[in-house]
Design a protein around this motif. Structure first.
Motif, PDB file in Angstrom:
ATOM      1  N   GLU A 359       0.824  -1.208   0.000  1.00 41.54           N
ATOM      2  CA  GLU A 359       0.000   0.000   0.000  1.00 41.54           C
ATOM      3  C   GLU A 359       0.857   1.257   0.000  1.00 41.54           C
ATOM      4  OE1 GLU A 359      -3.053  -0.281  -0.631  1.00 41.54           O
ATOM      5  OE2 GLU A 359      -3.086  -2.449  -0.365  1.00 41.54           O
ATOM      6  N   SER A 360       2.027   1.194   0.637  1.00 37.92           N
ATOM      7  CA  SER A 360       2.902   2.375   0.661  1.00 37.92           C
ATOM      8  C   SER A 360       3.439   2.691  -0.725  1.00 37.92           C
ATOM      9  CB  SER A 360       4.071   2.147   1.629  1.00 37.92           C
ATOM     10  OG  SER A 360       5.042   1.267   1.083  1.00 37.92           O
ATOM     11  N   VAL A 361       3.529   1.673  -1.587  1.00 38.45           N
ATOM     12  CA  VAL A 361       4.016   1.879  -2.957  1.00 38.45           C
ATOM     13  C   VAL A 361       2.878   2.292  -3.874  1.00 38.45           C
ATOM     14  CG1 VAL A 361       5.075   0.757  -4.959  1.00 38.45           C
ATOM     15  CG2 VAL A 361       5.935   0.283  -2.651  1.00 38.45           C
ATOM     16  N   THR A 362       1.738   1.592  -3.775  1.00 34.56           N
ATOM     17  CA  THR A 362       0.630   1.849  -4.700  1.00 34.56           C
ATOM     18  C   THR A 362      -0.240   3.019  -4.268  1.00 34.56           C
ATOM     19  OG1 THR A 362      -0.773   0.237  -3.549  1.00 34.56           O
ATOM     20  CG2 THR A 362       0.565  -0.568  -5.387  1.00 34.56           C
ATOM     21  N   GLY A 363      -0.234   3.316  -2.965  1.00 34.05           N
ATOM     22  CA  GLY A 363      -1.126   4.360  -2.465  1.00 34.05           C
ATOM     23  C   GLY A 363      -0.468   5.701  -2.272  1.00 34.05           C
TER      24      GLY A 363
END
Length: 653
Positions: A359-363
């Motif tokens: 999520e830290s990469v995609t969000g």
């Protein structure tokens, strides 16, 4: 003391689905892909033979979807970072292959993806995925491992030629233990002190060719083989020296720092320290992957040992009934079942961590606190999971007696291959220090100093709720804790709220005590921190054990089948009470337990081992490790081991 009601029966399909989790399709793909002689575990290979085999396996995987999970879809990948970590975890058929994959697609390719910009992505990523460009991640130096900020290799810009000059100034600056360097690597991401116009700008990464198309070292590059190791000999670790090696200015991976043709340095992050830690933070996937890989190796060892404990009988049962299976002995249960419970807890904690990374990469980028919490959790889980692997695999070896010492039964290789996991991607002791430092930073942001108001808030119990990081499980945990009895001696040992509260209370107390200890007037910061190392490491460990319990609780909540939930609840009890039992000296010293309660916990752990014993085979079976990955005749039963002692282990080489 009242144990949970209901014997419980496991729905093995439901449990497998639970453990496979969000990236079940990736796990299923690995189970189908890693089959047959090409991927069968082997033993007794020479170093060169093993390296050749692993290189062939890597190239075979390059033709599958596995190679592209961690890379952007613009360049042929799937952009699924979580899938890349889970795929890495599944490579237990040969841990040398696991590490080789980690070097090529995790470290080397991951650095290009995270630290480079579009020009680097377009130039390199497709060849990284296809292994047309085998690469290295050249960070560690002989004189500086954990202290990356003090690396001595230099990259000095020469404006007359528009090149960087990469140089190893002394022996302490040689790049050491670099995966892929000894034989296969053609290019390296080299971390060096960036120098322009006589000014240093800190550590940056550059693409540096190592070998030409025929495999000969490039001019100025010296390569040496590290030689045979205790394990992982399918990985060609080497040493690198650079004697004023010139590379184009565009070789600088310039996402966080760039140099123009006149030698002017620029960066989107002005503060040098913040820039350095931001760069390192983007490479966190490697540390998370190591924790997951160690977890899978531990599961394999437990599967072998539990199966053998079920099949192997020893000594007659009094009053008749034949010989007793090893797993019927409490001592044997005590060896294996608490370790199995901890493996489940760490599995759920790892699953949460991988989701947070994804999520830290995609969000979008995390804020400072969110990034710090992610890095602290990754550091702590890596340390605890790899230490757990080292201890548990050795315990499994001993639990299998002499059979566990035979190479054909896989345990010696698992032991040798995972031993270094406690060291690479960060020394575990240093990583627990990082966890504690992250917690202390949160503490300081909330209170700065324990003034009157701060002390009052702490005593009122509000501090920990302010400092603790948020997880998906927190609301559930808070309900359980709030429902726990007010006095510990009134609580049922199997009350989940009481268990969570006890671990939460320990972490809170240890962190608050550490913060006070680091405020001694007149003492320098280094001496204070150095003198408090026992406290620092306990704070890190207490934090990880608490979040692992919370992750386990959240995992159990996702089970709909009542019988399976009952067994997992009991396994969660075993994890929680085993953790408390292992640190009961602290709980007694700090009056969180009475002597009578402490003794009752040991009795409860014994009882839980007995009640979980009938489910042991199902619990290890749910890991979904193919029989051919275990490659241990004793894992097929004692009779099979006697009848065909070498047929599985000596697969075609």
């Amino acid at each position: 003391m009242t144990e949970r009601d209901g014997a419980g029966t496991i729905d093995t399909t439901a449990l497998r689905e639970l453990l496979d989790g969000r990236w079940a399709a990736v796990r299923g793909q690995a189970r189908k892909l890693l089959r047959g002689p090409e991927f069968a575990p082997v033993y007794g290979l020479g170093v060169d033979e093993h390296r050749t085999r692993v290189s062939g396996q890597l190239r075979a995987l390059a033709g599958t979807r596995l190679s592209g999970h961690g890379f952007s879809s613009d360049h042929g990948g799937s952009g699924d970072v979580g899938a890349s970590v889970v795929a890495f975890e599944m490579l237990v058929c040969d841990l040398s292959l696991m590490v080789k994959v980690g070097v090529q697609w995790g470290l080397f390719g991951g650095a290009v993806q995270a630290l480079g910009t579009e020009r680097h992505h377009a130039a390199y990523l497709r060849d990284v995925m296809s292994v047309e460009l085998p690469g290295c991640f050249a960070m560690t130096e002989t004189g500086h491992g954990s202290d990356v900020q003090r690396l001595r290799t230099t990259a000095t810009f020469d404006p007359e030629t528009d090149e960087f000059v990469v140089h190893t100034p002394d022996e302490a600056a040689r790049k050491d233990y670099i995966g892929n360097a000894a034989r296969d690597g053609r290019m390296a991401v080299v971390f060096a002190q960036l120098v322009t116009g006589g000014e240093r700008h800190g550590v940056h990464a550059l693409m540096v060719p190592l070998r030409d198309a025929s495999g000969r070292p490039m001019p100025g590059v010296r390569i040496e083989d590290c030689g045979p190791k205790a394990g992982l000999n399918g990985v060609d670790n080497g040493r690198l020296w650079f004697d004023r090696v010139r590379v184009p200015r565009t070789s600088l991976l310039n996402r966080y720092g760039d140099v123009d043709a006149e030698g002017r340095y620029s960066s989107p992050i002005e503060n040098a320290n913040r820039r350095f830690f931001t760069m390192l933070g983007t490479l966190i996937r490697g540390r998370i992957s190591v924790a997951g890989g160690a977890g899978t190796a531990t599961k394999a060892a437990l599967a072998i040992a539990v199966r053998y404990g079920e099949a192997r009988h020893q000594f007659d049962r009094p009053g008749g009934g034949g010989e007793v299976p090893l797993l019927d002995y409490l001592t044997h249960q005590r060896r294996l079942l608490p370790a199995l419970a901890k493996s489940y807890a760490l599995h759920f904690a790892q699953e949460e961590l991988v989701s947070r990374l994804h999520e830290s990469v995609t969000g979008g980028p995390l804020d400072d606190r969110g990034q710090r919490e992610l890095e602290a959790r990754a550091a702590g889980l890596k340390a605890v999971a790899t230490w757990h692997a080292t201890h548990t695999i050795q315990t499994c070896r001993e639990a299998c007696g002499g059979a566990g010492y035979l190479s054909e039964n896989r345990l010696p290789q698992l032991k040798a291959d995972t031993d270094v996991f406690t060291t690479f991607e960060g020394d575990n002791t240093v990583l627990l220090q990082l966890v504690a430092k992250g917690l202390l930073t949160n503490y300081r942001q909330e209170f700065g100093s324990l003034d009157t108001l701060g002390t009052a808030r702490f005593v009122a119990g509000q501090f920990f709720e302010a400092v603790i990081e948020r997880t998906a499980a927190r609301s559930l945990i808070e309900r359980l804790v709030n429902a726990a009895p007010g006095r510990d001696e009134d609580a049922n040992l199997f009350d989940r709220g009481w268990q969570c509260k006890l671990l939460e209370d320990r972490e809170e107390h240890v962190l608050e005590g550490l913060a006070r200890r680091l405020r001694k007037p007149g003492a320098d910061a280094f001496s204070m921190f150095n003198d408090a190392q026992d406290h620092v490491l306990l704070a890190g460990r207490a934090h990880v054990e608490r979040i692992a319990l919370e992750a386990f609780v959240a995992g159990v909540e996702r089970v709909s089948d009542e019988g399976t939930r009952a067994v997992l609840n009991r396994l969660c009890d075993l994890y929680a009470l085993s953790v408390i039992e292992a640190d009961r000296a602290w709980f007694l010293e700090h009056e969180r337990l009475t002597p009578a309660r402490s003794k009752a916990i040991t009795t409860a752990v014994n009882a839980l081992c007995g009640r979980l014993r009938p489910h042991a085979l199902d619990l290890v079976g749910a890991f979904g490790l193919n029989d051919e990955w275990l490659a241990a005749p004793i894992a097929l039963g004692a009779e099979a081991a006697r009848q065909e002692p070498r047929s599985r282990a000596q697969a075609p080489r």
